[in-house]
Design a protein around this motif. Sequence first.
Motif, PDB file in Angstrom:
ATOM      1  N   VAL A 131      30.103  46.422  30.995  1.00 47.28           N
ATOM      2  CA  VAL A 131      29.854  45.815  32.308  1.00 47.28           C
ATOM      3  C   VAL A 131      31.058  44.991  32.751  1.00 47.28           C
ATOM      4  N   ARG A 132      31.621  44.181  31.847  1.00 47.21           N
ATOM      5  CA  ARG A 132      32.798  43.383  32.186  1.00 47.21           C
ATOM      6  C   ARG A 132      33.955  44.274  32.636  1.00 47.21           C
ATOM      7  N   GLU A 133      34.180  45.348  31.891  1.00 52.59           N
ATOM      8  CA  GLU A 133      35.296  46.240  32.220  1.00 52.59           C
ATOM      9  C   GLU A 133      35.082  46.922  33.575  1.00 52.59           C
ATOM     10  N   SER A 134      33.834  47.293  33.873  1.00 56.43           N
ATOM     11  CA  SER A 134      33.544  47.947  35.144  1.00 56.43           C
ATOM     12  C   SER A 134      33.747  47.011  36.328  1.00 56.43           C
ATOM     13  N   LEU A 135      33.644  45.692  36.076  1.00 57.37           N
ATOM     14  CA  LEU A 135      33.846  44.692  37.128  1.00 57.37           C
ATOM     15  C   LEU A 135      35.302  44.231  37.211  1.00 57.37           C
ATOM     16  N   GLY A 136      36.156  44.828  36.387  1.00 55.51           N
ATOM     17  CA  GLY A 136      37.565  44.467  36.394  1.00 55.51           C
ATOM     18  C   GLY A 136      37.865  43.172  35.675  1.00 55.51           C
ATOM     19  N   LEU A 137      36.943  42.709  34.829  1.00 54.30           N
ATOM     20  CA  LEU A 137      37.122  41.448  34.107  1.00 54.30           C
ATOM     21  C   LEU A 137      37.726  41.644  32.717  1.00 54.30           C
ATOM     22  N   GLY A 138      37.928  42.890  32.314  1.00 51.33           N
ATOM     23  CA  GLY A 138      38.438  43.150  30.969  1.00 51.33           C
ATOM     24  C   GLY A 138      37.364  42.917  29.926  1.00 51.33           C
ATOM     25  N   HIS A 139      37.739  43.066  28.670  1.00 47.65           N
ATOM     26  CA  HIS A 139      36.757  42.890  27.593  1.00 47.65           C
ATOM     27  C   HIS A 139      36.757  41.458  27.082  1.00 47.65           C
ATOM     28  N   PHE A 140      35.722  41.104  26.350  1.00 48.77           N
ATOM     29  CA  PHE A 140      35.684  39.799  25.695  1.00 48.77           C
ATOM     30  C   PHE A 140      36.805  39.724  24.658  1.00 48.77           C
ATOM     31  N   SER A 141      37.161  38.520  24.281  1.00 48.61           N
ATOM     32  CA  SER A 141      38.190  38.332  23.269  1.00 48.61           C
ATOM     33  C   SER A 141      37.787  39.024  21.968  1.00 48.61           C
ATOM     34  N   SER A 142      38.779  39.566  21.266  1.00 45.29           N
ATOM     35  CA  SER A 142      38.505  40.227  19.988  1.00 45.29           C
ATOM     36  C   SER A 142      37.995  39.247  18.943  1.00 45.29           C
ATOM     37  N   GLU A 143      38.163  37.950  19.198  1.00 46.18           N
ATOM     38  CA  GLU A 143      37.708  36.929  18.240  1.00 46.18           C
ATOM     39  C   GLU A 143      36.363  36.328  18.638  1.00 46.18           C
ATOM     40  N   SER A 144      35.635  36.998  19.546  1.00 50.46           N
ATOM     41  CA  SER A 144      34.432  36.399  20.121  1.00 50.46           C
ATOM     42  C   SER A 144      33.141  36.711  19.367  1.00 50.46           C
ATOM     43  N   GLY A 145      33.247  37.344  18.206  1.00 51.93           N
ATOM     44  CA  GLY A 145      32.050  37.608  17.423  1.00 51.93           C
ATOM     45  C   GLY A 145      31.069  38.496  18.156  1.00 51.93           C
ATOM     46  N   PHE A 146      29.862  38.006  18.352  1.00 51.47           N
ATOM     47  CA  PHE A 146      28.822  38.763  19.040  1.00 51.47           C
ATOM     48  C   PHE A 146      29.308  39.288  20.382  1.00 51.47           C
ATOM     49  N   TRP A 147      29.979  38.447  21.157  1.00 52.17           N
ATOM     50  CA  TRP A 147      30.426  38.849  22.485  1.00 52.17           C
ATOM     51  C   TRP A 147      31.586  39.830  22.409  1.00 52.17           C
ATOM     52  N   GLY A 148      32.327  39.796  21.337  1.00 55.19           N
ATOM     53  CA  GLY A 148      33.462  40.700  21.187  1.00 55.19           C
ATOM     54  C   GLY A 148      33.060  42.154  21.129  1.00 55.19           C
ATOM     55  N   GLY A 149      31.868  42.424  20.602  1.00 59.43           N
ATOM     56  CA  GLY A 149      31.360  43.794  20.548  1.00 59.43           C
ATOM     57  C   GLY A 149      32.299  44.732  19.828  1.00 59.43           C
ATOM     58  N   LEU A 150      32.543  45.891  20.428  1.00 66.13           N
ATOM     59  CA  LEU A 150      33.388  46.896  19.808  1.00 66.13           C
ATOM     60  C   LEU A 150      34.829  46.419  19.666  1.00 66.13           C
TER      61      LEU A 150
END
Length: 292
Positions: A156-175
Amino acid sequence: MSKSNLHIEDRLGRLLSKVGDMSFRRRVLTVCQYLDPAPGDLILDAGCGEGFISIVLENVYGCRVVGLDADREILGQGISRKKGGGGNSWLIGDVTKLPFDDAVFDGVICSEVLEHVDDDLAAVRELGRVLKPGGALAVTVPCLNYPGLWDPLNRVRESLGLGHFSSESGFWGGLWTFHIRLYTLEELRGVVTRSEAFEIDLVEGLTRYCLPFNHVILWTLKQMYMRLPATGATHKSMEKFEYDDSGGSSLPARLAAFGLRVCLAIDAWNDRDQNPEKPCVSLALRAVKRVA
């Protein structure tokens, strides 16, 4: 089907009996298929982590395996297992500077490793250097074109042009968690081609179909699992290394078995479509080292 193949399938089924992560399970099966290993083959499991694939190669196929990883802590967890593999060797090392002579290994695995390495081209060149001519390289990497249901938050973030969560974000980091990059099909082909050591034989997309919010479920279960006592029935019912423990008829064991059956039923759809140009969790590549 020959008795030998039946024996391999039975052994694989036993060792994978408690693997609840369908993406990981499919990667294990795929890299073993790509190597087509024979008893006595010397295999390098580069970036082996806890060494589960190393143990599969030894116990199912009778291979000699060198498991190498840069993370001392996670490698130590694998070595400390009772089923650590009496015939395997375990080394701390850098995949871009392998401590081996040229053309030593009959086959090389590099599964979910290149995305953690700053210089992935140097890593592939090193893997080519230590592999015997004609030997197979089996690679898997996380796919940039992943299914939205696997990691909906980042999608969803990527589709809105916000990029992905930080790679260090744990749960929010996802893939993206702990990953420097995800790969497109062209990028994976490109890094292997530029190494000038290999002929690419096959590229596939692994795990297109999955449970909705699969990554969220896996992350939550992992956090629960890490808080369980290692000797508890619930822990053992979820621990992939406890493949010799049936778990009995306890409620946790029954729930784990039911959840695994659901995941396997969904994962069966992935046998029908492994087109790497479609959304998938991982890209898998088989390459053969050129014979001079």
